[in-house]
Design a protein around this motif. Structure first.
Motif, PDB file in Angstrom:
ATOM      1  N   PRO A 236       0.811  -1.214   0.000  1.00 35.77           N
ATOM      2  CA  PRO A 236       0.000   0.000   0.000  1.00 35.77           C
ATOM      3  C   PRO A 236       0.845   1.265   0.000  1.00 35.77           C
ATOM      4  CG  PRO A 236      -0.871  -1.599   1.553  1.00 35.77           C
ATOM      5  CD  PRO A 236       0.441  -2.124   1.081  1.00 35.77           C
TER       6      PRO A 236
ATOM      7  N   ASP B 237     -10.985  -6.445   1.992  1.00 35.07           N
ATOM      8  CA  ASP B 237     -10.990  -5.009   1.686  1.00 35.07           C
ATOM      9  C   ASP B 237     -10.287  -4.221   2.793  1.00 35.07           C
ATOM     10  OD1 ASP B 237     -12.391  -5.533  -0.631  1.00 35.07           O
ATOM     11  OD2 ASP B 237     -14.353  -5.012   0.222  1.00 35.07           O
TER      12      ASP B 237
ATOM     13  N   LYS C   8      -6.450  -2.198   2.756  1.00 35.12           N
ATOM     14  CA  LYS C   8      -6.340  -0.782   3.104  1.00 35.12           C
ATOM     15  C   LYS C   8      -5.512  -0.548   4.364  1.00 35.12           C
ATOM     16  CE  LYS C   8     -10.926   0.249   1.173  1.00 35.12           C
ATOM     17  NZ  LYS C   8     -12.332   0.641   1.502  1.00 35.12           N
TER      18      LYS C   8
END
Length: 299
Positions: A25, A113, A117
């Protein structure tokens, strides 16, 4: 020469697939001029993924695993973050990982999900119920962990072992029709069709899936069971789930199963579920055991 070229192409493909699977990320996978980040706090999700990490000798970097990761025995001493198909993001993140190795098919999507993140690197390890799929998993895990040479050596050994096991199996199980039963709850037979780990291991073992005419798992009607005409019933060896009848007496009291070749002679094979369906480093062992037991039972 052709074999060497094929292997080089396989490794290259695995590297590309890994690059697509690894999510860091906020950062590109390989920033120009940057080295791969070192990951020493790894959570492994999926029994075969954990087995591969151990087989690569990188288990000292594991800090947790999921509940399907029960082999080798040492894995059980690691914290358990939950079942791979019912993950809680809080549980996975509670051990402060810097990398999550996750087998394809993990979930639920809502948990994935959140994990995507979270800022923690996450690598999706591809799953396929074939010999090639096992080698691909090994190469992807090795590339993600930064040990591609070790992974290639392991993949080479597994490739030879699998090929040898398949050759031996073909001469013993050809024509043996097998019904893989996942569950018999409430007298309903939940069986494996195509696109399942059960179908994959039967194919590797040289046997025929008696119910390959549909995809996934399906509750069979009495007519479908009789029409399948299995020579042998195959089940996972597990306890406490209502399917613990080792002799098969209760199973073959099913009115439809009783009319099949397997039912008339009470031909039942049970095997450890993780070994049988794991599609990891021990699959050649599973092929040998399964083919031998099917041949002995059907004879």
């Amino acid at each position: 020469m052709i074999g060497s070229l094929s292997r080089i192409c396989s490794v290259s493909a695995a590297v590309v697939l890994t690059a697509a699977a690894l999510v860091l990320p906020g950062n590109p996978l390989f920033a120009e001029g940057a080295s791969r980040p070192e990951s020493n706090q790894i959570v492994a999700i999926g029994g075969s993924v954990t087995e591969i990490v151990y087989a690569l000798g990188e288990d000292n970097r594991l800090i947790a695993r999921d509940s399907t990761s029960i082999y080798p025995a040492e894995a059980s001493s690691l914290p358990d973050v939950g079942y791979m198909r019912a993950l809680s993001p809080e549980g996975v993140l509670s051990v402060n990982p810097d990398l999550i190795l996750m087998l394809e098919g993990s979930g639920p999507q809502e948990a994935l999900d959140v994990l995507h993140k979270s800022g923690v690197a996450l690598a999706d390890v591809p799953e396929a119920y074939t010999a090639e799929g096992i080698l691909r998993k090994v190469r992807v895990v090795g590339e993600v962990l930064g040990v591609p040479a070790k992974a290639e050596a392991l993949a080479g050994k597994l490739e030879e072992d699998l090929a040898e096991a398949q050759r031996a199996a073909e001469s013993r199980t050809e024509g043996v029709r097998v019904l893989f039963v996942l569950s018999t709850k409430a007298g309903r037979i939940l069986a494996a069709g195509s696109d399942t780990a059960a179908n994959g291991i039967l194919t590797l073992a040289g046997a025929e899936n008696a119910t390959s005419g549909f995809s996934g798992y399906k509750i069979l009607s009495d007519e479908a069971i009789i029409s399948a005409a299995p020579d042998v019933v195959l089940m996972m060896d597990r306890h406490g789930d209502g399917d613990g009848d080792a002799s098969g007496d209760a199973l073959f009291n099913h009115p439809a199963l009783a009319q099949t070749p397997a039912g008339r002679k009470k031909r039942l094979v049970r095997m450890n579920g993780q070994l049988l369906l794991g599609f990891g480093p021990r699959t050649a062992e599973a092929v040998r055991e399964l083919s031998n037991r099917l041949a002995d039972t059907a004879s």
